[in-house]
Enzyme design. Sequence first.
Site, PDB file in Angstrom:
ATOM      1  N   ARG A 147       0.865  -1.176   0.000  1.00  0.00           N
ATOM      2  CA  ARG A 147       0.000   0.000   0.000  1.00  0.00           C
ATOM      3  C   ARG A 147       0.905   1.231   0.000  1.00  0.00           C
ATOM      4  O   ARG A 147       2.043   1.175   0.503  1.00  0.00           O
ATOM      5  CB  ARG A 147      -0.899   0.015   1.228  1.00  0.00           C
ATOM      6  CG  ARG A 147      -1.809  -1.197   1.364  1.00  0.00           C
ATOM      7  CD  ARG A 147      -2.562  -1.167   2.679  1.00  0.00           C
ATOM      8  NE  ARG A 147      -3.463  -2.322   2.821  1.00  0.00           N
ATOM      9  CZ  ARG A 147      -3.128  -3.474   3.390  1.00  0.00           C
ATOM     10  NH1 ARG A 147      -1.900  -3.624   3.894  1.00  0.00           N
ATOM     11  NH2 ARG A 147      -3.991  -4.459   3.480  1.00  0.00           N
ATOM     12  N   LYS A 171      -2.037  -3.071   7.889  1.00  0.00           N
ATOM     13  CA  LYS A 171      -3.245  -2.784   8.657  1.00  0.00           C
ATOM     14  C   LYS A 171      -3.291  -3.655   9.910  1.00  0.00           C
ATOM     15  O   LYS A 171      -2.865  -4.801   9.889  1.00  0.00           O
ATOM     16  CB  LYS A 171      -4.496  -3.028   7.796  1.00  0.00           C
ATOM     17  CG  LYS A 171      -4.703  -1.985   6.711  1.00  0.00           C
ATOM     18  CD  LYS A 171      -6.022  -2.191   6.005  1.00  0.00           C
ATOM     19  CE  LYS A 171      -6.302  -1.075   5.000  1.00  0.00           C
ATOM     20  NZ  LYS A 171      -7.595  -1.248   4.325  1.00  0.00           N
ATOM     21  N   HIS A 242      -3.222   3.189  -5.731  1.00  0.00           N
ATOM     22  CA  HIS A 242      -3.455   1.759  -5.519  1.00  0.00           C
ATOM     23  C   HIS A 242      -3.339   0.949  -6.814  1.00  0.00           C
ATOM     24  O   HIS A 242      -3.359  -0.286  -6.767  1.00  0.00           O
ATOM     25  CB  HIS A 242      -4.857   1.563  -4.934  1.00  0.00           C
ATOM     26  CG  HIS A 242      -4.862   0.860  -3.612  1.00  0.00           C
ATOM     27  ND1 HIS A 242      -3.919   1.087  -2.623  1.00  0.00           N
ATOM     28  CD2 HIS A 242      -5.692  -0.088  -3.104  1.00  0.00           C
ATOM     29  CE1 HIS A 242      -4.190   0.326  -1.575  1.00  0.00           C
ATOM     30  NE2 HIS A 242      -5.244  -0.403  -1.852  1.00  0.00           N
ATOM     31  N   ARG A 245      -0.630  -1.647  -6.981  1.00  0.00           N
ATOM     32  CA  ARG A 245      -0.942  -2.771  -6.073  1.00  0.00           C
ATOM     33  C   ARG A 245      -1.931  -3.718  -6.753  1.00  0.00           C
ATOM     34  O   ARG A 245      -1.761  -4.946  -6.724  1.00  0.00           O
ATOM     35  CB  ARG A 245      -1.520  -2.227  -4.777  1.00  0.00           C
ATOM     36  CG  ARG A 245      -1.948  -3.280  -3.751  1.00  0.00           C
ATOM     37  CD  ARG A 245      -2.304  -2.581  -2.441  1.00  0.00           C
ATOM     38  NE  ARG A 245      -3.071  -3.411  -1.521  1.00  0.00           N
ATOM     39  CZ  ARG A 245      -2.529  -4.262  -0.640  1.00  0.00           C
ATOM     40  NH1 ARG A 245      -1.211  -4.406  -0.609  1.00  0.00           N
ATOM     41  NH2 ARG A 245      -3.280  -4.951   0.186  1.00  0.00           N
ATOM     42  N   HIS A 268      -3.862  -9.251   3.162  1.00  0.00           N
ATOM     43  CA  HIS A 268      -5.310  -9.280   3.367  1.00  0.00           C
ATOM     44  C   HIS A 268      -5.652 -10.234   4.508  1.00  0.00           C
ATOM     45  O   HIS A 268      -5.190 -11.375   4.524  1.00  0.00           O
ATOM     46  CB  HIS A 268      -6.029  -9.757   2.097  1.00  0.00           C
ATOM     47  CG  HIS A 268      -6.060  -8.739   1.009  1.00  0.00           C
ATOM     48  ND1 HIS A 268      -6.302  -9.058  -0.311  1.00  0.00           N
ATOM     49  CD2 HIS A 268      -5.903  -7.387   1.032  1.00  0.00           C
ATOM     50  CE1 HIS A 268      -6.267  -7.966  -1.049  1.00  0.00           C
ATOM     51  NE2 HIS A 268      -6.034  -6.938  -0.254  1.00  0.00           N
ATOM     52  N   TYR A 277      -9.575 -10.131  -7.442  1.00  0.00           N
ATOM     53  CA  TYR A 277      -8.619 -10.142  -8.556  1.00  0.00           C
ATOM     54  C   TYR A 277      -8.843 -11.320  -9.485  1.00  0.00           C
ATOM     55  O   TYR A 277      -8.446 -11.267 -10.654  1.00  0.00           O
ATOM     56  CB  TYR A 277      -7.183 -10.144  -8.012  1.00  0.00           C
ATOM     57  CG  TYR A 277      -6.874  -8.897  -7.234  1.00  0.00           C
ATOM     58  CD1 TYR A 277      -6.748  -7.662  -7.875  1.00  0.00           C
ATOM     59  CD2 TYR A 277      -6.738  -8.923  -5.848  1.00  0.00           C
ATOM     60  CE1 TYR A 277      -6.490  -6.507  -7.161  1.00  0.00           C
ATOM     61  CE2 TYR A 277      -6.478  -7.774  -5.124  1.00  0.00           C
ATOM     62  CZ  TYR A 277      -6.360  -6.567  -5.782  1.00  0.00           C
ATOM     63  OH  TYR A 277      -6.116  -5.417  -5.072  1.00  0.00           O
TER      64      TYR A 277
END
Length: 296
Positions: A147, A171, A242, A245, A268, A277
């Site tokens: 990110r 995150k 983004h 990414r 994730h 994706y």
Amino acid sequence: MKDQVQDFLHYLIVERSLSKNTLDAYRRDLAQYLKHLNEYENISSLNDVRRMHIVNYLYALRDNGKASTTIARNIASIRAFHQFLLREKAAEQDPSVHIETPKTERKLPKILSTAEVEQLLEAPDYSTPFGKRDRAMLEVLYATGLRVSELIELKMEDIHLTMGFIRTIGKGNKERIVPLGKMARDALTIYLDEGRGQLMKKNRTDMLFLNHRGESLSRQGFWKILKKLAVKANILKPLTPHTLRHSFATHLLENGADLRAVQELLGHADISTTQIYTHVTKARLKDIYSTYHPRA
């Protein structure tokens, strides 16, 4: 009521270890929510909030043209806040318990083709320290799928060129180790040897990517650089920080990478986030079929 919001935000920092961007989103959502309760519902205590007050607020958001994704995020913020108040015995009931989250259309992420990625990577002026920095940033983003917030927070100690990996904190304050390809290692080596020292000037900082003042690059700063390079590379499609990414993940899957491995690389928590994706690759296959099959 503002004090209770501050208590909630403090809880998110200490107990949940949420990122600054997520905390800022909670802060904005709840500030607007309290403003509505105070100005339009004449409520001065969160214990007086009822389901209809929240519904009125959500209708106000919709009437102001807010997207369903924004409304869904607001519901999540409000629900988490009221659950916190109930758990802390600062309220007697949770008025958000039967609020339904609107269905949101999941948009396919925009990606670059491999040829467009090459154009973008070649756009920086390699004869300047800024060009060496920009090339290194783009190479790292495309090589790792970081990110942008993770990229600009990289420190010198996070880069392990000899072993070929980067350490990042994503995150939820989760650490992950991401492999670094040869092209990205080469670009980083040139930036560290020939660019970073000139950008650093008299400053002493361990931040990896620096701006013209020798300080840590910001998200806004990176965004301006990306837009300028996209124009130079003659990339006409919409481009966001983004996009690289998204392109990283899609190109890996198109070339046979395992979905679980891509999930780990992207950081994730839920594989359903990564599965978007697979829809992108299917859509691209359909386009290729329609273009090249003689009976399509």
